[in-house]
Design a protein around this motif. Structure first.
Motif, PDB file in Angstrom:
ATOM      1  N   MET A 197       0.816  -1.217   0.000  1.00  0.00           N
ATOM      2  CA  MET A 197       0.000   0.000   0.000  1.00  0.00           C
ATOM      3  C   MET A 197       0.847   1.263   0.000  1.00  0.00           C
ATOM      4  O   MET A 197       0.379   2.325  -0.411  1.00  0.00           O
ATOM      5  CB  MET A 197      -0.940  -0.017   1.204  1.00  0.00           C
ATOM      6  CG  MET A 197      -1.997  -1.094   1.114  1.00  0.00           C
ATOM      7  SD  MET A 197      -3.068  -0.929  -0.335  1.00  0.00           S
ATOM      8  CE  MET A 197      -4.147   0.397   0.205  1.00  0.00           C
ATOM      9  N   ARG A 198       2.075   1.166   0.448  1.00  0.00           N
ATOM     10  CA  ARG A 198       2.976   2.319   0.361  1.00  0.00           C
ATOM     11  C   ARG A 198       3.405   2.542  -1.092  1.00  0.00           C
ATOM     12  O   ARG A 198       3.444   3.676  -1.573  1.00  0.00           O
ATOM     13  CB  ARG A 198       4.212   2.083   1.228  1.00  0.00           C
ATOM     14  CG  ARG A 198       5.223   3.242   1.213  1.00  0.00           C
ATOM     15  CD  ARG A 198       6.526   2.803   1.824  1.00  0.00           C
ATOM     16  NE  ARG A 198       7.094   1.672   1.088  1.00  0.00           N
ATOM     17  CZ  ARG A 198       8.059   0.887   1.565  1.00  0.00           C
ATOM     18  NH1 ARG A 198       8.538   1.092   2.772  1.00  0.00           N
ATOM     19  NH2 ARG A 198       8.522  -0.112   0.834  1.00  0.00           N
ATOM     20  N   ASP A 199       3.687   1.448  -1.787  1.00  0.00           N
ATOM     21  CA  ASP A 199       4.157   1.561  -3.167  1.00  0.00           C
ATOM     22  C   ASP A 199       3.032   1.879  -4.147  1.00  0.00           C
ATOM     23  O   ASP A 199       3.242   2.577  -5.137  1.00  0.00           O
ATOM     24  CB  ASP A 199       4.840   0.255  -3.585  1.00  0.00           C
ATOM     25  CG  ASP A 199       6.093  -0.037  -2.767  1.00  0.00           C
ATOM     26  OD1 ASP A 199       6.611   0.899  -2.125  1.00  0.00           O
ATOM     27  OD2 ASP A 199       6.543  -1.205  -2.761  1.00  0.00           O
ATOM     28  N   MET A 224       4.939   7.413   8.689  1.00  0.00           N
ATOM     29  CA  MET A 224       5.714   7.153   7.472  1.00  0.00           C
ATOM     30  C   MET A 224       4.792   6.801   6.305  1.00  0.00           C
ATOM     31  O   MET A 224       5.040   7.210   5.160  1.00  0.00           O
ATOM     32  CB  MET A 224       6.712   6.026   7.722  1.00  0.00           C
ATOM     33  CG  MET A 224       7.900   6.426   8.596  1.00  0.00           C
ATOM     34  SD  MET A 224       8.987   5.023   9.005  1.00  0.00           S
ATOM     35  CE  MET A 224       9.538   4.531   7.361  1.00  0.00           C
ATOM     36  N   MET A 225       3.724   6.060   6.578  1.00  0.00           N
ATOM     37  CA  MET A 225       2.763   5.732   5.533  1.00  0.00           C
ATOM     38  C   MET A 225       2.059   6.990   5.034  1.00  0.00           C
ATOM     39  O   MET A 225       1.891   7.192   3.825  1.00  0.00           O
ATOM     40  CB  MET A 225       1.737   4.727   6.050  1.00  0.00           C
ATOM     41  CG  MET A 225       0.637   4.369   5.048  1.00  0.00           C
ATOM     42  SD  MET A 225       1.253   3.587   3.528  1.00  0.00           S
ATOM     43  CE  MET A 225       1.575   1.918   4.124  1.00  0.00           C
ATOM     44  N   VAL A 226       1.651   7.834   5.953  1.00  0.00           N
ATOM     45  CA  VAL A 226       0.994   9.093   5.583  1.00  0.00           C
ATOM     46  C   VAL A 226       1.894   9.914   4.664  1.00  0.00           C
ATOM     47  O   VAL A 226       1.461  10.420   3.617  1.00  0.00           O
ATOM     48  CB  VAL A 226       0.621   9.907   6.844  1.00  0.00           C
ATOM     49  CG1 VAL A 226       0.194  11.329   6.471  1.00  0.00           C
ATOM     50  CG2 VAL A 226      -0.489   9.210   7.615  1.00  0.00           C
ATOM     51  N   LYS A 227       3.155  10.029   5.028  1.00  0.00           N
ATOM     52  CA  LYS A 227       4.096  10.797   4.228  1.00  0.00           C
ATOM     53  C   LYS A 227       4.291  10.182   2.846  1.00  0.00           C
ATOM     54  O   LYS A 227       4.301  10.884   1.832  1.00  0.00           O
ATOM     55  CB  LYS A 227       5.444  10.885   4.948  1.00  0.00           C
ATOM     56  CG  LYS A 227       6.485  11.713   4.211  1.00  0.00           C
ATOM     57  CD  LYS A 227       7.788  11.785   4.991  1.00  0.00           C
ATOM     58  CE  LYS A 227       8.837  12.599   4.227  1.00  0.00           C
ATOM     59  NZ  LYS A 227      10.124  12.661   4.980  1.00  0.00           N
ATOM     60  N   GLN A 230       1.186  10.776   0.696  1.00  0.00           N
ATOM     61  CA  GLN A 230       1.148  12.178   0.288  1.00  0.00           C
ATOM     62  C   GLN A 230       2.108  12.451  -0.863  1.00  0.00           C
ATOM     63  O   GLN A 230       1.789  13.194  -1.801  1.00  0.00           O
ATOM     64  CB  GLN A 230       1.482  13.081   1.472  1.00  0.00           C
ATOM     65  CG  GLN A 230       0.377  13.190   2.502  1.00  0.00           C
ATOM     66  CD  GLN A 230       0.791  13.990   3.728  1.00  0.00           C
ATOM     67  OE1 GLN A 230       1.977  14.047   4.075  1.00  0.00           O
ATOM     68  NE2 GLN A 230      -0.171  14.602   4.388  1.00  0.00           N
ATOM     69  N   GLU A 231       3.274  11.833  -0.800  1.00  0.00           N
ATOM     70  CA  GLU A 231       4.273  12.027  -1.854  1.00  0.00           C
ATOM     71  C   GLU A 231       3.821  11.453  -3.196  1.00  0.00           C
ATOM     72  O   GLU A 231       4.357  11.829  -4.243  1.00  0.00           O
ATOM     73  CB  GLU A 231       5.602  11.404  -1.431  1.00  0.00           C
ATOM     74  CG  GLU A 231       6.288  12.158  -0.302  1.00  0.00           C
ATOM     75  CD  GLU A 231       7.542  11.472   0.202  1.00  0.00           C
ATOM     76  OE1 GLU A 231       7.779  10.304  -0.177  1.00  0.00           O
ATOM     77  OE2 GLU A 231       8.290  12.101   0.993  1.00  0.00           O
ATOM     78  N   THR A 235      -4.626  12.815  -1.559  1.00  0.00           N
ATOM     79  CA  THR A 235      -5.096  13.667  -0.463  1.00  0.00           C
ATOM     80  C   THR A 235      -5.143  12.847   0.829  1.00  0.00           C
ATOM     81  O   THR A 235      -5.871  11.853   0.910  1.00  0.00           O
ATOM     82  CB  THR A 235      -6.502  14.212  -0.766  1.00  0.00           C
ATOM     83  OG1 THR A 235      -6.456  14.983  -1.967  1.00  0.00           O
ATOM     84  CG2 THR A 235      -6.998  15.089   0.380  1.00  0.00           C
ATOM     85  N   VAL A 236      -4.371  13.249   1.825  1.00  0.00           N
ATOM     86  CA  VAL A 236      -4.269  12.495   3.077  1.00  0.00           C
ATOM     87  C   VAL A 236      -4.353  13.444   4.271  1.00  0.00           C
ATOM     88  O   VAL A 236      -3.677  14.475   4.303  1.00  0.00           O
ATOM     89  CB  VAL A 236      -2.948  11.699   3.165  1.00  0.00           C
ATOM     90  CG1 VAL A 236      -2.916  10.871   4.451  1.00  0.00           C
ATOM     91  CG2 VAL A 236      -2.767  10.811   1.961  1.00  0.00           C
TER      92      VAL A 236
END
Length: 284
Positions: A197-199, A224-227, A230-231, A235-236
């Motif tokens: 889910m991060r990727d 870290m996941m939120v960041k 966002q990157e 929208t988070v």
């Protein structure tokens, strides 16, 4: 109706409540995915937040073995469950309603991962209109200590103490070997929920609710996941409740928790309506 193989609950609110809150538009379908060991009576309390706002709710908690055993060994049983849950939308003829997720802990997030993948890649499900997701006390990454605490809490106080320690020891060795020591190799066969889910995060808006006092899910993992999301241009929003234990945010702060979830849902619905109007204007 629905699939008899999965133990879910669906609630349709009274029509006058739906009309009061959503007027002529279709009411959202809120899919609540419980934490490992969650009892439906506990998940129903969260469901009522949305039912009182005129939403349809679907409640489901994945079996413990699929969360702690199948996922750890790379067996994708949760993928099959994810498919069946999305099929329910067609069974109950609400596939044209806005879809909203409310996900709890890693147990719910693991299942949500597969649902998000189906929504992104499956021809039939890719047309569903997902407007947003609330994530409560998740996700965590490669935290063996937190996982052991989660298992202990899930099994409850009545389990035989000797059996408990044997299970914890076996699970700790298995997770440490497959998900940490050998993960550089096994991730090509089965990537864990956090990295997946991060990727490839969901494209719709997301709200992460967590606590620095959580002893199961590290707050740094959530941040870290939120960041990372966002990157990716998604929208988070996030909020740290500070002192609450794992999946205890609503219990400790019921009014603030409810208001944040409902305010986020309203924003997601407004964004979805605005996007739909733009599409119609372009088409015309």
């Amino acid at each position: 109706m629905g699939d008899a193989d999965i133990d879910y609950n669906i609630v349709f609110p009274d029509s006058f409540i739906t009309e009061r809150h959503w007027k002529a538009s279709k009411e959202p379908v809120v899919i609540l995915l419980g934490w490992a060991g969650c009892k439906d009576k506990h998940l129903a309390k969260y469901s009522s937040i949305y039912n009182e706002r005129g939403c349809i709710t679907v409640r489901y908690t994945a079996p413990l073995k699929t969360v702690f055993i199948s996922e750890s060994f790379g067996y994708k049983e949760l993928s099959t469950i994810a498919y069946k849950l999305l099929e329910l939308l067609y069974d109950y003829e609400v596939e044209n309603n806005p879809i909203f997720f409310h996900v709890f802990s890693n147990g719910g997030f693991m299942l949500y991962r597969y649902m998000a993948e189906l929504l992104r890649s499956h021809g039939r499900f890719s047309t569903l209109n997902v407007v947003g997701t609330v994530v409560d006390s998740a996700p965590g990454s490669q935290n063996v200590t937190g996982a052991l605490r989660a298992i202990t809490a899930s099994l409850g106080p009545n389990v035989n103490i000797v059996l408990l320690y044997v299970l914890l020891a076996l699970f700790a060795c298995m997770v440490f070997l497959l998900r940490i020591v050998l993960y550089s190799v096994t991730k090509y066969i089965h990537k864990n929920h956090y990295d997946a889910m991060r990727d490839h995060p969901s494209s719709w808006p997301q709200l992460y609710l967590y606590s620095q006092a959580d002893r199961v899910i590290r707050h740094k993992d959530v941040e870290m996941m939120v960041k990372a999301v966002q990157e990716k241009g998604v929208t988070v929003d996030s909020f740290d409740f500070g002192t609450s234990a794992h999946v205890s945010l609503y219990r400790d702060y019921p009014e603030e928790y409810s208001s944040r979830c409902l305010a986020f849902l309203s924003r997601c619905m407004q964004t979805a309506v605005g996007t739909q109007k733009k599409r119609l204007s372009v088409a015309n």
